[in-house]
Design a protein around this motif. Structure first.
Motif, PDB file in Angstrom:
ATOM      1  N   TYR A   1      -1.451  -2.982  -0.957  1.00 14.90           N
ATOM      2  CA  TYR A   1      -0.033  -3.022  -0.593  1.00 14.90           C
ATOM      3  C   TYR A   1       0.216  -3.864   0.653  1.00 14.90           C
ATOM      4  CZ  TYR A   1      -1.742   0.847   2.340  1.00 14.90           C
ATOM      5  OH  TYR A   1      -2.471   1.629   3.198  1.00 14.90           O
TER       6      TYR A   1
ATOM      7  N   LEU B   1       5.851   3.298  -1.004  1.00 14.01           N
ATOM      8  CA  LEU B   1       5.240   1.984  -1.181  1.00 14.01           C
ATOM      9  C   LEU B   1       6.306   0.900  -1.083  1.00 14.01           C
ATOM     10  CD1 LEU B   1       2.822   0.147  -2.138  1.00 14.01           C
ATOM     11  CD2 LEU B   1       3.694   0.545  -4.467  1.00 14.01           C
TER      12      LEU B   1
ATOM     13  N   ALA C   1       6.714  -2.809  -2.254  1.00 10.53           N
ATOM     14  CA  ALA C   1       5.977  -3.680  -3.178  1.00 10.53           C
ATOM     15  C   ALA C   1       6.869  -4.733  -3.821  1.00 10.53           C
ATOM     16  CB  ALA C   1       5.292  -2.843  -4.260  1.00 10.53           C
TER      17      ALA C   1
END
Length: 505
Positions: free
Chosen positions: A74, A259, A261
């Motif tokens: 990530y 996250l 992304a």
């Protein structure tokens, strides 16, 4: 600063005793009032460890650590991206000398700044000379500033003794798993003992080092916050086990982050189309983990060179060319800072005393809220714990949940600023639509002012706009609106259809 040493069992017990029966987030003042004095003193003015403090106290990061000893799917560390706000991004890499001067300049100009952290853009403990030279200089020249470090933990055990020598009583470790099989899906490799180790073998070494470092820090009385990135389909369910384990070993706070992304960031996950969690998914996981651990929900996933209050970035005011021209009398600045900090703490103590009086004077039965359902509300604020921002000026909204148990902070939703000038190519309309979409799940939005157009579109989306509580404390205003909804009978109905459709969409 002399560290107060707590044994591992004692520290773990202190953390366990600080839990909140309602499962609310972070270290709110209500939770802090039950903490041992040694811990309460360390977190009460730390914006990353105290949800209450983040409205009043500022932090800064200095980017002195370029190298990293692991690769995360990530992460993609880029430079000169001042419009981005995510970990690993910086505009200027600093030498330790430059970092010390910049810290003193920021502290002199932003007196509510209490914390200096080193969080990258690589891993601080993979750059020990640069990191510890910065800490040594600041311990000598700016002893009133708390020093923090954020690390992936691979080099932590060998660094604990050096960390304990400085004015450092807060360390953050990013722990995304305790299972090497899951770790291999997150970390393609680590760099260990002068060689690159891949797959489950590398993940197992990283996990072992993280857990060992956590135990060593707790033994020395250093507070530990654990960061975890929630990756749907990879470690989302597993993070409940992570939370249970790190709490049992004495971690003080768990920060489960979504996250990031987006494809344009160039990360492996971004390019491969790995999605981030929806707000409801993140909240549900945080609530599940909160049964075992105090949860941090006000994290902004800051840049490695962030400056100012959480949620703002004043880094452009303190670039190297600008601080070179500044005259800094840090002795005088320390006196000013002490007065400012004392004033903020007095205000926080008054707010806490008021909460306690209100709690003693009323119970859910008297409020008529016993059988009402929880409601999410979004708040526009520019800081200070007040509803003090125009809807169209907001770049993020804070989300609170009101229920018969009271008010708790849930998290924040970033948005594009709506009032950005002339509407070219539909930019204003697009920003407004995006803001309303970002508030899905909320039934009301509280702000200081709001225009006719967003008011109408919010109502169409099943969200009630409210500008009647400008300049009021957030939690009091949210509770007042919740009572109004209860009195009107709105809380006796199921979730409004418009909102239910919005959530399902």
């Amino acid at each position: 600063m002399e560290l107060t040493v707590l044994g591992q069992d004692e520290a773990a017990a202190a953390v366990a005793d600080s839990g909140c029966s309602t499962g609310s987030c972070g270290s709110t003042n209500d939770q802090m009032s039950d903490l041992p004095d040694a811990i309460r003193e360390k977190v009460q003015n730390h914006p990353c460890y105290s949800e209450e403090a983040h409205h009043y106290f500022a932090r800064m990061h200095v980017a002195v650590a370029p190298a990293c000893n692991i690769q995360c799917h990530y992460c993609n560390r880029k430079y000169d991206c001042s419009n981005e706000s995510r970990p690993g991004v910086v505009s200027e890499l600093l030498t330790p000398e430059q970092a010390i001067k910049k810290t003193k300049a920021v502290a002199a100009n932003i007196p509510q700044m209490t914390v200096l952290g080193i969080a990258g853009p690589g891993d601080p403990l993979a750059n020990p000379e640069r990191t510890f030279e910065t800490f040594r200089g600041l311990s000598e020249e700016a002893p009133d500033i708390k020093l923090c470090v954020s690390t992936n933990g691979l080099a932590l055990p060998e660094s604990v003794e050096e960390l304990s020598k400085h004015n450092i009583d807060h360390v953050t470790i990013t722990i995304n798993c305790v299972d090497p099989k899951i770790g291999a899906q997150i970390y393609p490799w680590i760099y260990w003992n002068n060689r690159r180790i891949r797959g489950e073998k590398g993940a197992a070494i990283l996990i072992e080092q993280q857990q060992k470092g956590l135990e060593m820090l707790v033994e020395r009385g250093i507070l530990v916050k654990v960061n975890s990135v929630m990756i749907p389909g990879v470690n989302d369910e597993h993070l409940k086990e992570v939370s249970r384990i790190v709490k049992s070993k004495g971690a003080f706070l768990h920060n489960v982050m979504p996250l990031i992304a987006e494809e344009e960031h160039g990360t492996f996950y971004g390019v491969m189309g790995q999605r981030g969690p929806e707000p409801e998914e993140l909240q549900d996981l945080q609530d599940d983990c909160a049964g075992d651990m105090n949860m941090m929900r006000h994290c902004r996933q800051c840049r490695a060179d962030a400056v100012g209050l959480l949620g703002e970035d004043r880094g452009e005011e303190f670039t190297l060319d600008k601080i070179e021209a500044m005259e800094i009398d840090y002795g005088a600045a320390m006196k000013t800072r002490a007065v400012v900090h004392a004033g903020i703490m007095e205000e926080l103590d008054e707010k806490q005393a008021k909460r306690e009086r209100l709690a003693a004077a009323s119970v859910p039965d008297a409020q008529g809220l016993v059988d009402t359902r929880p409601v999410l509300m979004a708040v526009a604020t520019s800081g200070g714990g007040l509803i003090n921002q125009h809807f169209g000026h907001a770049t993020e909204f804070l989300v609170y949940e009101a229920s018969p148990n009271g008010v708790r902070f849930i998290g924040h939703r970033k948005v594009d600023q709506y009032c950005i000038g002339n509407d070219t190519c539909g930019e204003k309309e697009s920003a407004l639509s995006g803001s309303i979409r970002s508030l899905h799940g909320c039934e009301a939005v509280l702000c200081s002012k709001i225009g006719f157009e967003p008011w109408s579109q919010l109502e169409e989306a099943g969200i009630v706009p409210n500008g009647e509580h400008a300049m009021e404390p957030i939690e009091e205003a949210v509770l007042a609106v919740y009572r109004e909804m209860a009195e009107s009978g709105a809380l006796e109905e199921p979730v409004p259809a418009a909102r239910a459709q919005q959530v399902s969409a």
